[in-house]
Design a protein around this motif. Structure first.
Motif, PDB file in Angstrom:
ATOM      1  N   TYR A  27     -24.065   4.680  68.364  1.00  0.00           N
ATOM      2  CA  TYR A  27     -23.113   5.351  69.242  1.00  0.00           C
ATOM      3  C   TYR A  27     -23.879   6.055  70.352  1.00  0.00           C
ATOM      4  O   TYR A  27     -24.867   6.733  70.087  1.00  0.00           O
ATOM      5  CB  TYR A  27     -22.321   6.371  68.419  1.00  0.00           C
ATOM      6  CG  TYR A  27     -21.473   7.316  69.224  1.00  0.00           C
ATOM      7  CD1 TYR A  27     -20.163   7.005  69.529  1.00  0.00           C
ATOM      8  CD2 TYR A  27     -21.982   8.530  69.676  1.00  0.00           C
ATOM      9  CE1 TYR A  27     -19.373   7.877  70.262  1.00  0.00           C
ATOM     10  CE2 TYR A  27     -21.204   9.405  70.410  1.00  0.00           C
ATOM     11  CZ  TYR A  27     -19.900   9.068  70.695  1.00  0.00           C
ATOM     12  OH  TYR A  27     -19.120   9.929  71.425  1.00  0.00           O
ATOM     13  N   GLN A  28     -23.416   5.869  71.590  1.00  0.00           N
ATOM     14  CA  GLN A  28     -24.064   6.541  72.716  1.00  0.00           C
ATOM     15  C   GLN A  28     -22.992   6.979  73.706  1.00  0.00           C
ATOM     16  O   GLN A  28     -22.226   6.153  74.212  1.00  0.00           O
ATOM     17  CB  GLN A  28     -25.053   5.582  73.387  1.00  0.00           C
ATOM     18  CG  GLN A  28     -25.789   6.189  74.545  1.00  0.00           C
ATOM     19  CD  GLN A  28     -26.721   5.187  75.217  1.00  0.00           C
ATOM     20  OE1 GLN A  28     -26.592   3.981  75.041  1.00  0.00           O
ATOM     21  NE2 GLN A  28     -27.645   5.696  75.991  1.00  0.00           N
ATOM     22  N   HIS A  29     -22.931   8.283  73.967  1.00  0.00           N
ATOM     23  CA  HIS A  29     -22.001   8.825  74.964  1.00  0.00           C
ATOM     24  C   HIS A  29     -22.750   8.893  76.288  1.00  0.00           C
ATOM     25  O   HIS A  29     -23.806   9.509  76.379  1.00  0.00           O
ATOM     26  CB  HIS A  29     -21.514  10.216  74.539  1.00  0.00           C
ATOM     27  CG  HIS A  29     -20.410  10.732  75.390  1.00  0.00           C
ATOM     28  ND1 HIS A  29     -20.627  11.531  76.477  1.00  0.00           N
ATOM     29  CD2 HIS A  29     -19.066  10.538  75.320  1.00  0.00           C
ATOM     30  CE1 HIS A  29     -19.473  11.832  77.045  1.00  0.00           C
ATOM     31  NE2 HIS A  29     -18.508  11.236  76.363  1.00  0.00           N
ATOM     32  N   PHE A  38     -18.281   7.363  79.544  1.00  0.00           N
ATOM     33  CA  PHE A  38     -17.846   6.284  78.662  1.00  0.00           C
ATOM     34  C   PHE A  38     -18.704   6.294  77.406  1.00  0.00           C
ATOM     35  O   PHE A  38     -19.714   6.986  77.330  1.00  0.00           O
ATOM     36  CB  PHE A  38     -17.891   4.919  79.368  1.00  0.00           C
ATOM     37  CG  PHE A  38     -19.251   4.506  79.847  1.00  0.00           C
ATOM     38  CD1 PHE A  38     -20.096   3.756  79.040  1.00  0.00           C
ATOM     39  CD2 PHE A  38     -19.691   4.856  81.121  1.00  0.00           C
ATOM     40  CE1 PHE A  38     -21.348   3.366  79.488  1.00  0.00           C
ATOM     41  CE2 PHE A  38     -20.944   4.470  81.575  1.00  0.00           C
ATOM     42  CZ  PHE A  38     -21.775   3.720  80.759  1.00  0.00           C
ATOM     43  N   VAL A  39     -18.271   5.534  76.420  1.00  0.00           N
ATOM     44  CA  VAL A  39     -18.992   5.439  75.147  1.00  0.00           C
ATOM     45  C   VAL A  39     -19.429   3.994  74.959  1.00  0.00           C
ATOM     46  O   VAL A  39     -18.628   3.072  75.097  1.00  0.00           O
ATOM     47  CB  VAL A  39     -18.093   5.884  73.970  1.00  0.00           C
ATOM     48  CG1 VAL A  39     -18.756   5.584  72.642  1.00  0.00           C
ATOM     49  CG2 VAL A  39     -17.765   7.357  74.074  1.00  0.00           C
ATOM     50  N   ARG A  40     -20.706   3.814  74.655  1.00  0.00           N
ATOM     51  CA  ARG A  40     -21.249   2.489  74.355  1.00  0.00           C
ATOM     52  C   ARG A  40     -21.568   2.479  72.862  1.00  0.00           C
ATOM     53  O   ARG A  40     -22.278   3.358  72.373  1.00  0.00           O
ATOM     54  CB  ARG A  40     -22.505   2.229  75.179  1.00  0.00           C
ATOM     55  CG  ARG A  40     -23.051   0.825  75.002  1.00  0.00           C
ATOM     56  CD  ARG A  40     -24.249   0.552  75.902  1.00  0.00           C
ATOM     57  NE  ARG A  40     -23.861   0.643  77.307  1.00  0.00           N
ATOM     58  CZ  ARG A  40     -24.529   1.348  78.221  1.00  0.00           C
ATOM     59  NH1 ARG A  40     -25.594   2.029  77.891  1.00  0.00           N
ATOM     60  NH2 ARG A  40     -24.120   1.370  79.467  1.00  0.00           N
ATOM     61  N   LYS A  42     -22.482  -0.007  69.219  1.00  0.00           N
ATOM     62  CA  LYS A  42     -22.830  -1.274  68.577  1.00  0.00           C
ATOM     63  C   LYS A  42     -22.036  -1.295  67.286  1.00  0.00           C
ATOM     64  O   LYS A  42     -22.029  -0.314  66.531  1.00  0.00           O
ATOM     65  CB  LYS A  42     -24.328  -1.367  68.286  1.00  0.00           C
ATOM     66  CG  LYS A  42     -25.145  -1.728  69.492  1.00  0.00           C
ATOM     67  CD  LYS A  42     -26.566  -2.066  69.126  1.00  0.00           C
ATOM     68  CE  LYS A  42     -27.343  -2.421  70.382  1.00  0.00           C
ATOM     69  NZ  LYS A  42     -28.754  -2.635  70.099  1.00  0.00           N
ATOM     70  N   GLU A  53     -21.877  -5.404  70.994  1.00  0.00           N
ATOM     71  CA  GLU A  53     -21.913  -4.174  71.774  1.00  0.00           C
ATOM     72  C   GLU A  53     -20.605  -4.071  72.547  1.00  0.00           C
ATOM     73  O   GLU A  53     -20.160  -5.039  73.160  1.00  0.00           O
ATOM     74  CB  GLU A  53     -23.102  -4.199  72.733  1.00  0.00           C
ATOM     75  CG  GLU A  53     -23.414  -2.840  73.302  1.00  0.00           C
ATOM     76  CD  GLU A  53     -24.746  -2.794  74.028  1.00  0.00           C
ATOM     77  OE1 GLU A  53     -24.723  -2.552  75.249  1.00  0.00           O
ATOM     78  OE2 GLU A  53     -25.780  -2.993  73.371  1.00  0.00           O
ATOM     79  N   LYS A  54     -19.964  -2.902  72.488  1.00  0.00           N
ATOM     80  CA  LYS A  54     -18.693  -2.675  73.186  1.00  0.00           C
ATOM     81  C   LYS A  54     -18.794  -1.374  73.973  1.00  0.00           C
ATOM     82  O   LYS A  54     -19.520  -0.462  73.592  1.00  0.00           O
ATOM     83  CB  LYS A  54     -17.532  -2.543  72.200  1.00  0.00           C
ATOM     84  CG  LYS A  54     -17.168  -3.791  71.449  1.00  0.00           C
ATOM     85  CD  LYS A  54     -16.417  -4.775  72.267  1.00  0.00           C
ATOM     86  CE  LYS A  54     -14.944  -4.585  72.197  1.00  0.00           C
ATOM     87  NZ  LYS A  54     -14.208  -5.559  72.982  1.00  0.00           N
ATOM     88  N   THR A  55     -18.012  -1.302  75.042  1.00  0.00           N
ATOM     89  CA  THR A  55     -17.943  -0.095  75.851  1.00  0.00           C
ATOM     90  C   THR A  55     -16.504   0.399  75.864  1.00  0.00           C
ATOM     91  O   THR A  55     -15.581  -0.390  76.069  1.00  0.00           O
ATOM     92  CB  THR A  55     -18.418  -0.386  77.289  1.00  0.00           C
ATOM     93  OG1 THR A  55     -19.754  -0.883  77.233  1.00  0.00           O
ATOM     94  CG2 THR A  55     -18.393   0.866  78.133  1.00  0.00           C
ATOM     95  N   HIS A  57     -13.875   3.306  77.530  1.00  0.00           N
ATOM     96  CA  HIS A  57     -13.652   4.281  78.595  1.00  0.00           C
ATOM     97  C   HIS A  57     -12.537   5.220  78.157  1.00  0.00           C
ATOM     98  O   HIS A  57     -11.809   4.932  77.199  1.00  0.00           O
ATOM     99  CB  HIS A  57     -13.268   3.570  79.898  1.00  0.00           C
ATOM    100  CG  HIS A  57     -14.341   2.647  80.396  1.00  0.00           C
ATOM    101  ND1 HIS A  57     -15.437   3.089  81.084  1.00  0.00           N
ATOM    102  CD2 HIS A  57     -14.500   1.300  80.272  1.00  0.00           C
ATOM    103  CE1 HIS A  57     -16.218   2.072  81.378  1.00  0.00           C
ATOM    104  NE2 HIS A  57     -15.674   0.964  80.885  1.00  0.00           N
TER     105      HIS A  57
END
Length: 189
Positions: A27-29, A38-40, A42, A53-55, A57
């Motif tokens: 998880y990466q904000h 946005f949040v990326r 896995k 991998e999804k993004t 918004h």
């Protein structure tokens, strides 16, 4: 069914996308200098193990999957399927060797494991993080090999092979980390 927004996402959360259950493994904000945050993430599929991998918004939503964990007893492997039994209802479930996956090499007959169900269908098995298994085959010790960081391969009673220190002998019971597939220590007798 519950849904999650961008702010609800975190590592370890189980989500459903296009009818497939996933677990967030990373998880990466992200707050760019220009534009909205946005949040990326896995995500790993419970069905086939693929990592995507999804993004997400602000305003994006995803559903909570219909997952159920049941503690069941592993009975045996019939060659194509592993057989499990619910110890409360005595109901038996067959799960294909492919769906059991890597967990199979750590399972002993009679072991309690967590079986994951999605919409009533068994889709996976999770073994305890630490299991105690007997060494059935390993190289003998030689004088002077009792200390140090040298390792030797050992075959366990389930067929799994792990690296163990030279001072550990055939016939001993050891504790193994099933996530990393590594020797931890000798089991207390």
């Amino acid at each position: 069914m519950a849904s999650y927004s961008m702010g609800d996402l975190k590592k370890g959360l189980k989500i459903e996308i296009d009818g497939i259950p996933f677990k967030i493994v990373e998880y990466q904000h992200v707050k760019p200098g220009k534009g909205p945050a946005f949040v990326r993430i896995k995500i790993k599929s419970f069905i086939d193990g693929k990592v995507l991998e999804k993004t997400f918004h602000a305003g994006d939503k995803c559903e909570a999957p219909n997952l159920e964990d049941k503690t069941m007893q592993y009975l045996y492997d019939d060659g194509e399927n592993c057989q499990f039994m619910d110890t409360q209802t005595y109901e038996q479930v067959a799960i294909s060797d492919d769906d059991v996956g890597e967990a199979k090499k750590w399972m002993l007959d009679g072991m309690m494991v967590d079986v994951l169900f999605h919409n009533g269908k068994a889709i996976g098995v999770e073994v305890p993080q630490v299991v105690e298994l007997k060494i059935i085959e390993t190289a003998p010790n030689f004088k002077g090999d009792t200390q140090g960081s040298n390792k030797k391969p050992a075959t366990l009673e389930t067929g799994a092979v792990v690296q163990i220190p030279f001072h550990v002998l055939e016939g001993e019971v050891i504790r193994v980390d099933t996530v990393r597939g590594e020797y931890i220590e000798r089991a207390n007798k």
